[in-house]
Design an enzyme around this catalytic site. Structure first.
Site, PDB file in Angstrom:
ATOM      1  N   CYS A   1     153.461 -60.505 117.378  1.00 28.27           N
ATOM      2  CA  CYS A   1     154.189 -61.612 117.997  1.00 28.27           C
ATOM      3  C   CYS A   1     153.880 -61.684 119.491  1.00 28.27           C
ATOM      4  O   CYS A   1     153.734 -60.654 120.155  1.00 28.27           O
ATOM      5  CB  CYS A   1     155.698 -61.515 117.855  1.00 28.27           C
ATOM      6  SG  CYS A   1     156.247 -61.467 116.152  1.00 28.27           S
TER       7      CYS A   1
ATOM      8  N   ARG B   1     148.057 -62.054 118.832  1.00 28.36           N
ATOM      9  CA  ARG B   1     149.138 -61.111 118.529  1.00 28.36           C
ATOM     10  C   ARG B   1     149.853 -61.432 117.212  1.00 28.36           C
ATOM     11  O   ARG B   1     150.691 -60.665 116.743  1.00 28.36           O
ATOM     12  CB  ARG B   1     150.166 -61.117 119.663  1.00 28.36           C
ATOM     13  CG  ARG B   1     149.581 -60.718 120.993  1.00 28.36           C
ATOM     14  CD  ARG B   1     150.636 -60.772 122.074  1.00 28.36           C
ATOM     15  NE  ARG B   1     151.671 -59.790 121.837  1.00 28.36           N
ATOM     16  CZ  ARG B   1     151.601 -58.525 122.188  1.00 28.36           C
ATOM     17  NH1 ARG B   1     150.538 -58.082 122.826  1.00 28.36           N
ATOM     18  NH2 ARG B   1     152.584 -57.697 121.940  1.00 28.36           N
TER      19      ARG B   1
ATOM     20  N   TRP C   1     153.980 -62.785 114.064  1.00 34.08           N
ATOM     21  CA  TRP C   1     153.393 -61.944 113.025  1.00 34.08           C
ATOM     22  C   TRP C   1     154.583 -61.488 112.194  1.00 34.08           C
ATOM     23  O   TRP C   1     155.437 -60.733 112.677  1.00 34.08           O
ATOM     24  CB  TRP C   1     152.670 -60.758 113.651  1.00 34.08           C
ATOM     25  CG  TRP C   1     151.924 -59.938 112.656  1.00 34.08           C
ATOM     26  CD1 TRP C   1     150.696 -60.216 112.123  1.00 34.08           C
ATOM     27  CD2 TRP C   1     152.343 -58.715 112.044  1.00 34.08           C
ATOM     28  NE1 TRP C   1     150.327 -59.240 111.228  1.00 34.08           N
ATOM     29  CE2 TRP C   1     151.311 -58.304 111.160  1.00 34.08           C
ATOM     30  CE3 TRP C   1     153.480 -57.924 112.147  1.00 34.08           C
ATOM     31  CZ2 TRP C   1     151.388 -57.140 110.398  1.00 34.08           C
ATOM     32  CZ3 TRP C   1     153.553 -56.760 111.390  1.00 34.08           C
ATOM     33  CH2 TRP C   1     152.521 -56.381 110.523  1.00 34.08           C
TER      34      TRP C   1
ATOM     35  N   ASN D   1     159.904 -60.431 120.111  1.00 38.47           N
ATOM     36  CA  ASN D   1     158.823 -59.623 119.559  1.00 38.47           C
ATOM     37  C   ASN D   1     159.387 -58.233 119.340  1.00 38.47           C
ATOM     38  O   ASN D   1     159.952 -57.649 120.260  1.00 38.47           O
ATOM     39  CB  ASN D   1     157.652 -59.593 120.558  1.00 38.47           C
ATOM     40  CG  ASN D   1     156.627 -58.527 120.203  1.00 38.47           C
ATOM     41  OD1 ASN D   1     156.419 -58.231 119.031  1.00 38.47           O
ATOM     42  ND2 ASN D   1     156.004 -57.956 121.212  1.00 38.47           N
ATOM     43  N   GLY D   2     159.241 -57.707 118.120  1.00 41.59           N
ATOM     44  CA  GLY D   2     159.771 -56.366 117.839  1.00 41.59           C
ATOM     45  C   GLY D   2     160.562 -56.392 116.541  1.00 41.59           C
ATOM     46  O   GLY D   2     160.451 -57.332 115.748  1.00 41.59           O
TER      47      GLY D   2
ATOM     48  N   GLU E   1     134.350 -46.686 110.309  1.00 38.14           N
ATOM     49  CA  GLU E   1     134.517 -47.882 111.129  1.00 38.14           C
ATOM     50  C   GLU E   1     133.790 -49.084 110.513  1.00 38.14           C
ATOM     51  O   GLU E   1     134.319 -50.200 110.511  1.00 38.14           O
ATOM     52  CB  GLU E   1     134.012 -47.592 112.556  1.00 38.14           C
ATOM     53  CG  GLU E   1     134.066 -48.765 113.511  1.00 38.14           C
ATOM     54  CD  GLU E   1     135.457 -49.364 113.716  1.00 38.14           C
ATOM     55  OE1 GLU E   1     136.455 -48.766 113.284  1.00 38.14           O
ATOM     56  OE2 GLU E   1     135.527 -50.468 114.286  1.00 38.14           O
TER      57      GLU E   1
ATOM     58  N   LYS F   1     135.667 -52.539 109.470  1.00 41.56           N
ATOM     59  CA  LYS F   1     135.287 -53.857 110.003  1.00 41.56           C
ATOM     60  C   LYS F   1     135.004 -54.824 108.864  1.00 41.56           C
ATOM     61  O   LYS F   1     135.401 -55.969 108.902  1.00 41.56           O
ATOM     62  CB  LYS F   1     134.037 -53.768 110.905  1.00 41.56           C
ATOM     63  CG  LYS F   1     134.265 -53.182 112.279  1.00 41.56           C
ATOM     64  CD  LYS F   1     134.868 -54.149 113.265  1.00 41.56           C
ATOM     65  CE  LYS F   1     136.318 -53.885 113.512  1.00 41.56           C
ATOM     66  NZ  LYS F   1     136.746 -52.717 114.206  1.00 41.56           N
TER      67      LYS F   1
ATOM     68  N   GLU G   1     138.387 -55.790 107.005  1.00 41.32           N
ATOM     69  CA  GLU G   1     139.368 -56.589 107.744  1.00 41.32           C
ATOM     70  C   GLU G   1     138.855 -57.994 108.044  1.00 41.32           C
ATOM     71  O   GLU G   1     139.629 -58.930 108.171  1.00 41.32           O
ATOM     72  CB  GLU G   1     139.826 -55.881 109.019  1.00 41.32           C
ATOM     73  CG  GLU G   1     138.816 -55.812 110.126  1.00 41.32           C
ATOM     74  CD  GLU G   1     139.368 -55.168 111.395  1.00 41.32           C
ATOM     75  OE1 GLU G   1     140.528 -55.388 111.741  1.00 41.32           O
ATOM     76  OE2 GLU G   1     138.601 -54.427 112.039  1.00 41.32           O
TER      77      GLU G   1
ATOM     78  N   HIS H   1     131.557 -35.656  94.263  1.00 41.11           N
ATOM     79  CA  HIS H   1     132.826 -35.073  93.798  1.00 41.11           C
ATOM     80  C   HIS H   1     133.734 -36.140  93.184  1.00 41.11           C
ATOM     81  O   HIS H   1     134.939 -35.963  93.107  1.00 41.11           O
ATOM     82  CB  HIS H   1     133.520 -34.365  94.965  1.00 41.11           C
ATOM     83  CG  HIS H   1     132.701 -33.239  95.511  1.00 41.11           C
ATOM     84  ND1 HIS H   1     132.503 -32.069  94.824  1.00 41.11           N
ATOM     85  CD2 HIS H   1     131.973 -33.145  96.640  1.00 41.11           C
ATOM     86  CE1 HIS H   1     131.709 -31.270  95.527  1.00 41.11           C
ATOM     87  NE2 HIS H   1     131.371 -31.918  96.642  1.00 41.11           N
TER      88      HIS H   1
ATOM     89  N   LYS I   1     146.759 -58.196 116.753  1.00 43.76           N
ATOM     90  CA  LYS I   1     145.989 -57.334 117.656  1.00 43.76           C
ATOM     91  C   LYS I   1     146.745 -56.073 118.052  1.00 43.76           C
ATOM     92  O   LYS I   1     146.191 -55.006 118.149  1.00 43.76           O
ATOM     93  CB  LYS I   1     145.625 -58.147 118.898  1.00 43.76           C
ATOM     94  CG  LYS I   1     144.778 -57.399 119.895  1.00 43.76           C
ATOM     95  CD  LYS I   1     143.338 -57.388 119.464  1.00 43.76           C
ATOM     96  CE  LYS I   1     142.459 -56.597 120.391  1.00 43.76           C
ATOM     97  NZ  LYS I   1     141.309 -56.060 119.647  1.00 43.76           N
TER      98      LYS I   1
HETATM   99  C1  F6R Z   1     140.579 -52.761 113.884  1.00 46.69           C
HETATM  100  C2  F6R Z   1     141.570 -52.641 114.937  1.00 46.69           C
HETATM  101  C3  F6R Z   1     142.705 -51.728 114.731  1.00 46.69           C
HETATM  102  C4  F6R Z   1     143.117 -51.038 116.052  1.00 46.69           C
HETATM  103  C5  F6R Z   1     144.415 -50.252 115.836  1.00 46.69           C
HETATM  104  C6  F6R Z   1     144.811 -49.469 117.058  1.00 46.69           C
HETATM  105  O1  F6R Z   1     139.558 -53.621 114.240  1.00 46.69           O
HETATM  106  O2  F6R Z   1     141.486 -53.298 115.940  1.00 46.69           O
HETATM  107  O3  F6R Z   1     142.447 -50.790 113.739  1.00 46.69           O
HETATM  108  O4  F6R Z   1     142.085 -50.207 116.472  1.00 46.69           O
HETATM  109  O5  F6R Z   1     145.434 -51.134 115.487  1.00 46.69           O
HETATM  110  O6  F6R Z   1     145.035 -50.306 118.129  1.00 46.69           O
HETATM  111  P1  F6R Z   1     145.104 -49.747 119.613  1.00 46.69           P
HETATM  112  O7  F6R Z   1     143.770 -49.242 119.966  1.00 46.69           O
HETATM  113  O8  F6R Z   1     145.514 -50.940 120.434  1.00 46.69           O
HETATM  114  O9  F6R Z   1     146.145 -48.666 119.602  1.00 46.69           O
END
Ligand code: F6R
Length: 608
Positions: free
Chosen positions: A2, A27, A75, A101-102, A484, A488, A491, A507, A603
């Site tokens: 949010c 956000r 969100w 937000n929260g 990673e 990527k 997501e 395994h 984010k």
């Molecule tokens: C994936 C992504 C998330 C963040 C995670 C941690 O692309 O962006 O997995 O890496 O939510 O976020 P931060 O680094 O802001 O604590």
């Protein structure tokens, strides 16, 4: 999780708020809404879905001239993403409106109490209790600020909240508890928002709010007070150094693509002032007063955790410090911590607001363990609360999928490993110089190769986008990259992808391999290459298609080889990571997915 913004000043407020919401949309984007003042009245407009829907709604309404407004981009946590759950929420007499937000954790008890008092609820959100609670407290406390503070003192959980009142048409009230909130101080105008880009076109002067603080802002004044007793607080003003350009697409189709292509610059900036190639010296003044760890816990979530897992090997190998990389949501609930002397905890977070990482930091601080934050966002909670903080200098990362932030975190971790190695005298000056030479070579190598990498990513994306499952395999330095790469892909493109340690395939997971289940393998020129080659052969001989990402001669009878520039050892990751990012980007774009705002994500994950 949010985004909120409040504005009071001399401009028409709803365009300012809508523009701010556009910059906060990363956000959350399940619904959006605005509230604006007209004499004696609060007006609201809300729409389910992305901000576009709200924009269309507003464009069909008569022009709004109000100079005081607030907005929200959501969100969803409590209540489905529907218009009735969109913020702002109004009190029953429409004299108060809040955006939040929260999460209000005790909202059920509060709702029960408020229903008994006769308040009617129109949403399924936790937020709506706040506005009714303020209205309830106002019955006995006519001073709005006091009623607001009283209501918040009863709310448990996290909030960044803005409040408008029909009785105070030229004032925005706001408060913070465990969710980011920043005041932008303009001339004849003030802003309150979840993040700085929301108001950056208008001012660079900011005031960071702390937990337990409340503000009252008018066009010409902004007072910060303690929520507990409403005593005024002296607050420092900060000037933001980066500019709006950094938060724009610059002609790229998506923020993600722009941010991938920024990585050479991010590597350079991360080393500036810290690494001296001539003398072979590494300086991290932020850590000079911190103890040299005897053992280190690296704690983070998601992509930042993958950076930590990569950094763990470097810290162990270069600085000879035992290290563990831990997922924050697991780490924070561990009952027993090893209480080694010299224990240090390091928290990696782009946003600096991730709830689990922040909670883990607070637990370690309570236990008296020295804490180090590696953050990108200046003024964020982790950056402020850690005993020692290092900024990654990546600049604003707008795309929800993290790219350049991981590279910047890896640079910081590499420099920290060298720095501790130097302080412990376990690393010779020559070894530091050799390592720095490699790091200094990275920006040019990446600059030269990114366009070609994108081309290859695009070719492979067209060939592989129709598959529904992927394995990503790696060993050693390749393992965090496999995790990673898989993250990527899933997501961004919603294709199922699993990152696995290549040696674990036999395994169990290898049972899944068939021509419809391709594998993306990391095969770097290091001690583990022969092992990785065998693992690839095992997949190929079971009919599995393989993309082999390698930085040397083709690694195996691969279906598709992808050659990236040779870089030594663990630092091959700086070439491989953008390749993985570009592959996921191209697959998602080819499939027509919303690259910068994938479904169900946000984010900054400020809820548990
Ligand atoms: C994936 C992504 C998330 C963040 C995670 C941690 O692309 O962006 O997995 O890496 O939510 O976020 P931060 O680094 O802001 O604590």
């Amino acid at each position: 999780m949010c985004g909120i913004i409040g504005y009071v000043g001399h401009r028409p407020a709803t365009p300012v708020v809508m523009e701010g919401l556009r910059r906060l949309e990363y956000r959350g984007y399940d619904s959006a809404g605005v509230a604006w003042m007209t004499p004696g009245k609060i007006n609201i407009a809300r729409a389910s879905g992305k901000l576009r829907a709200l924009e269309e709604k507003l464009s069909r309404m008569p022009a709004i001239t109000s100079t005081c407004a607030m907005g929200h981009t959501r969100w969803a946590t409590h209540g489905e993403p529907a218009e009735r759950n969109a913020h702002p929420h109004l009190s029953n007499d429409s004299s108060l409106a809040v955006v939040h937000n929260g999460i209000i954790e005790n909202y059920r008890e509060l709702k029960k109490f408020l229903l008994e008092k006769g308040h009617q609820f129109y949403s399924d959100t936790d937020t709506e209790v706040l506005v009714h609670l303020i209205a309830e407290r106002r019955k006995t406390e006519p001073d709005l600020l006091r009623a607001f503070a009283a209501a918040l003192s009863e709310a448990k959980g996290a909030y960044a909240v803005c409040l408008l009142s029909a009785d105070h048409p030229d004032t925005v009230y706001a408060a913070r508890m465990s969710a980011p909130l920043i005041v932008g101080l303009g001339t004849g105008e003030n802003f309150i928002a979840s993040d700085i880009p929301a108001f950056l076109p208008y001012t660079r002067e900011v005031m960071f709010l702390e937990d337990g603080e409340i503000v009252r802002a008018t066009a010409s004044s902004c007072e910060a007070m303690s929520l507990r007793d409403l005593k005024p607080l002296p607050k420092e003003k900060h000037t933001i150094q980066w500019n709006l350009q950094d938060a724009q697409k610059d002609g790229y189709k998506h923020f993600m693509l722009k941010e991938i292509f920024e990585q050479p610059r991010v590597i350079k900036d991360g080393m500036t002032g810290r690494a001296d190639g001539e003398t072979g010296d590494v300086k991290i003044p932020e850590l000079d007063n911190a103890p040299i760890p005897g053992r280190i816990h690296i704690v983070a979530c998601g992509t930042s955790y993958h950076a930590g897992l990569w950094g763990k090997a470097l810290i162990e190998n270069l600085a000879d410090i035992p290290a563990e990389a831990e997922i924050a949501s697991e780490f924070r609930y561990k009952n027993k911590f090893l209480r080694d002397p010299g224990e240090v905890a390091l928290f990696i977070s782009q946003s600096g607001e991730t709830a689990d990482t922040l909670a883990a930091l607070r637990i370690m601080k309570q236990r008296g363990v020295p804490t180090i934050g590696v953050c990108n966002v200046v003024g964020s909670s982790i950056a402020r609360e850690a005993d020692y903080t290092i900024f990654t200098q990546a600049g604003p990362e707008i795309s929800v999928a993290s790219t350049k932030a991981m590279t910047s975190q890896m640079i910081c971790l590499a420099l920290m490993a060298l720095y501790w190695g130097k302080r412990k005298r376990t690393l010779e000056r020559n070894r530091i110089r050799e390592t720095l030479d490699i790091l200094f070579s990275l920006p040019a190598a990446l600059d030269d190769n990114l366009p070609e990498m994108r081309k290859r990513a695009n070719e492979l994306a067209k060939k592989y986008a129709a598959f529904r499952n992927f394995f990503y395999l790696g060993r050693g330095v390749g393992y965090p990259l496999a995790l990673e790469g898989a993250l990527k892909l899933k997501e961004l493109s919603y294709i199922h992808a699993e990152g696995y340690a290549a040696g674990e395939m036999k395994h169990g997971p290898i049972a899944l391999i068939d021509p419809e289940f391709p594998t993306f393998a990391m095969a770097f020129q290091d001690d583990l290459l022969e092992k990785v080659k065998s693992n690839i052969e095992e997949v190929v001989s079971r009919g599995g298609k393989v993309i082999v990402l390698s930085n040397g001669a083709p690694a195996a009878k691969a279906a598709d080889a992808w050659l990236i520039p040779p870089v030594d050892g663990a630092f091959a990751a700086f070439m491989a990571l953008p390749a993985l990012q570009l592959f996921s980007y191209e697959v998602a774009d080819y499939l027509g997915k919303d690259v910068d705002q994938p479904r169900n994500l946000a984010k900054s994950v400020t809820v548990e």
